[in-house]
Design an enzyme around this catalytic site. Structure first.
Site, PDB file in Angstrom:
ATOM      1  N   LYS A  18       0.840  -1.220   0.000  1.00 18.65           N
ATOM      2  CA  LYS A  18       0.000   0.000   0.000  1.00 18.65           C
ATOM      3  C   LYS A  18       0.859   1.247   0.000  1.00 18.65           C
ATOM      4  CE  LYS A  18       1.010   1.063   4.463  1.00 18.65           C
ATOM      5  NZ  LYS A  18       1.749   2.272   4.898  1.00 18.65           N
ATOM      6  N   ASP A 145      -1.635  -1.960  10.133  1.00 14.86           N
ATOM      7  CA  ASP A 145      -1.860  -1.929   8.679  1.00 14.86           C
ATOM      8  C   ASP A 145      -2.390  -3.245   8.116  1.00 14.86           C
ATOM      9  OD1 ASP A 145      -0.884   0.636   8.593  1.00 14.86           O
ATOM     10  OD2 ASP A 145       1.117   0.055   7.882  1.00 14.86           O
TER      11      ASP A 145
HETATM   12  O1  C5P Z   1       1.036  -1.887  14.381  1.00 12.38           O
HETATM   13  P1  C5P Z   1       2.444  -1.955  13.895  1.00 12.38           P
HETATM   14  O2  C5P Z   1       3.177  -3.151  14.455  1.00 12.38           O
HETATM   15  O3  C5P Z   1       2.577  -1.854  12.421  1.00 12.38           O
HETATM   16  O4  C5P Z   1       3.150  -0.665  14.487  1.00 12.38           O
HETATM   17  C1  C5P Z   1       4.547  -0.608  14.682  1.00 12.38           C
HETATM   18  C2  C5P Z   1       4.874   0.537  15.624  1.00 12.38           C
HETATM   19  O5  C5P Z   1       4.601   1.782  14.979  1.00 12.38           O
HETATM   20  C3  C5P Z   1       4.080   0.592  16.905  1.00 12.38           C
HETATM   21  O6  C5P Z   1       4.661  -0.199  17.904  1.00 12.38           O
HETATM   22  C4  C5P Z   1       4.137   2.084  17.265  1.00 12.38           C
HETATM   23  O7  C5P Z   1       5.378   2.403  17.849  1.00 12.38           O
HETATM   24  C5  C5P Z   1       4.116   2.741  15.897  1.00 12.38           C
HETATM   25  N1  C5P Z   1       2.757   3.172  15.490  1.00 12.38           N
HETATM   26  C6  C5P Z   1       2.181   4.263  16.112  1.00 12.38           C
HETATM   27  N2  C5P Z   1       0.932   4.678  15.737  1.00 12.38           N
HETATM   28  C7  C5P Z   1       0.263   4.042  14.750  1.00 12.38           C
HETATM   29  C8  C5P Z   1       0.836   2.934  14.087  1.00 12.38           C
HETATM   30  C9  C5P Z   1       2.092   2.527  14.488  1.00 12.38           C
HETATM   31  O8  C5P Z   1       2.772   4.876  17.011  1.00 12.38           O
HETATM   32  N3  C5P Z   1      -0.958   4.477  14.412  1.00 12.38           N
END
Ligand code: C5P
Length: 309
Positions: A18, A145
């Site tokens: 994406k 995501d």
């Molecule tokens: O959910 P995902 O594992 O992809 O997110 C990785 C990191 O990115 C999270 O641990 C967080 O530190 C950061 N993040 C965030 N806010 C979001 C998405 C991700 O702070 N909306």
């Protein structure tokens, strides 16, 4: 009777990477995740997952940057298979094979696509028969995501980016991607955003954006392409400023960083324009690779599903 290897039950699922056409970032919530208002578009760069029935859960990885992808319990496909097994109580295992095309830690949701493809593949392979919204709930547990990689197309994401509403979008857009051989750790980019913008406004999408998506004109959409995390990504890797400049010099309609970077994408007027922009960015020598993709495309879907006899 033991099944020959080529007749083992097998499912092949493809899920897209994406880009975030717009990413507006607010302050972190109590869960530590930042509140987002973003528009995702699934693009024609895919992860392939082939799942075969096995006794335990294992993964092998080939393709773009496969050497930097973990194959232990950290692997998002392995985590997805284990989460589905735990939540459905199945005793089955799976041998997963991931073929990567989406850059690793590139801000394009490659690992999230692996997780989404694996959820769907294992659900079909194991006959656990979850509804799409049940798969989406598991997806959200795996990463912010991952739900979007299941649904694909064009969608507005709020909350952590995991609360999705489909966006009406007409037409096909031509995007040029400048990818890097190195990745940016998402938590570091968000932490830098907090330093640069200690008191951000609640995130909201600009008036007119949804109308531009419905209208389908790339020139109109260009006015809205923006990413609040871009400055943080550039602060961490200043050479990204040169990539953004290369897209400006190439005459892209718009350009910004995707997700938390480092992939930079540019919007072109049509295929011929995209080829010109790509050639110019390639000549600038600022990217590891320059790719042409289109969007929107569908989310995770099964290409082949064979139950052995
Ligand atoms: O959910 P995902 O594992 O992809 O997110 C990785 C990191 O990115 C999270 O641990 C967080 O530190 C950061 N993040 C965030 N806010 C979001 C998405 C991700 O702070 N909306």
């Amino acid at each position: 009777m033991s099944a020959a290897p080529d007749s083992a039950p097998r499912v092949h699922v493809r899920a897209p990477g994406k880009i975030n056409l717009v990413l507006r970032c607010g302050a972190p919530g109590e869960d530590g995740y930042h509140r987002l208002a973003t528009v995702f578009q699934a693009v024609s760069l895919y992860e392939d997952v082939v799942a075969e029935l096995a006794d335990d859960v294992t993964v092998t990885v080939t393709g773009r940057q496969a050497d930097v992808v973990p194959t232990d319990g950290e692997n998002l496909a392995v985590r997805a298979a284990r989460l589905l097994a735990d939540s459905t109580g199945t005793a089955e295992g799976v041998r997963l094979h991931v073929t990567k095309n989406v850059p690793v830690s590139g801000g394009m949701g490659g690992g999230s696509a692996d997780a989404a493809a694996t959820l769907l593949a294992c659900d079909l392979l194991w006959g656990t028969g979850l509804a799409r919204d049940e798969l989406a709930e598991l997806a959200a547990e795996l990463g912010a995501d991952v739900p979007f990689a299941l649904t694909g197309q064009t969608a507005v994401g709020t909350g952590r980016g995991d609360v999705l509403a489909p966006a009406l979008a007409r037409g096909t857009h031509h995007w040029v991607l400048a990818t890097q051989s190195w990745g940016l750790p998402t938590p570091e980019v968000y932490a830098r955003f907090d330093e640069l913008r200690p008191d951000p406004a609640p995130p909201r999408l600009e008036d007119g954006l949804m109308a531009a998506l419905v209208g389908g004109s790339s020139a109109d959409l260009a006015d809205y392409v923006a990413n609040d995390l871009a400055d943080a990504a550039v602060a961490l890797r200043p050479e990204l400023a040169g990539v953004l400049d290369a897209f400006d010099a190439a005459g892209a309609l718009a350009r910004t960083v995707s997700g938390s970077g480092p992939t930079v994408f540019g919007l072109a007027a049509d295929l011929a324009d995209a080829q010109d922009v790509a050639a110019s960015v390639r000549d600038a020598g600022v990217a590891d690779d320059v790719l042409l993709v289109t969007g929107p495309v569908s989310g995770a879907r099964a290409l082949e599903s064979m139950r052995g006899v």
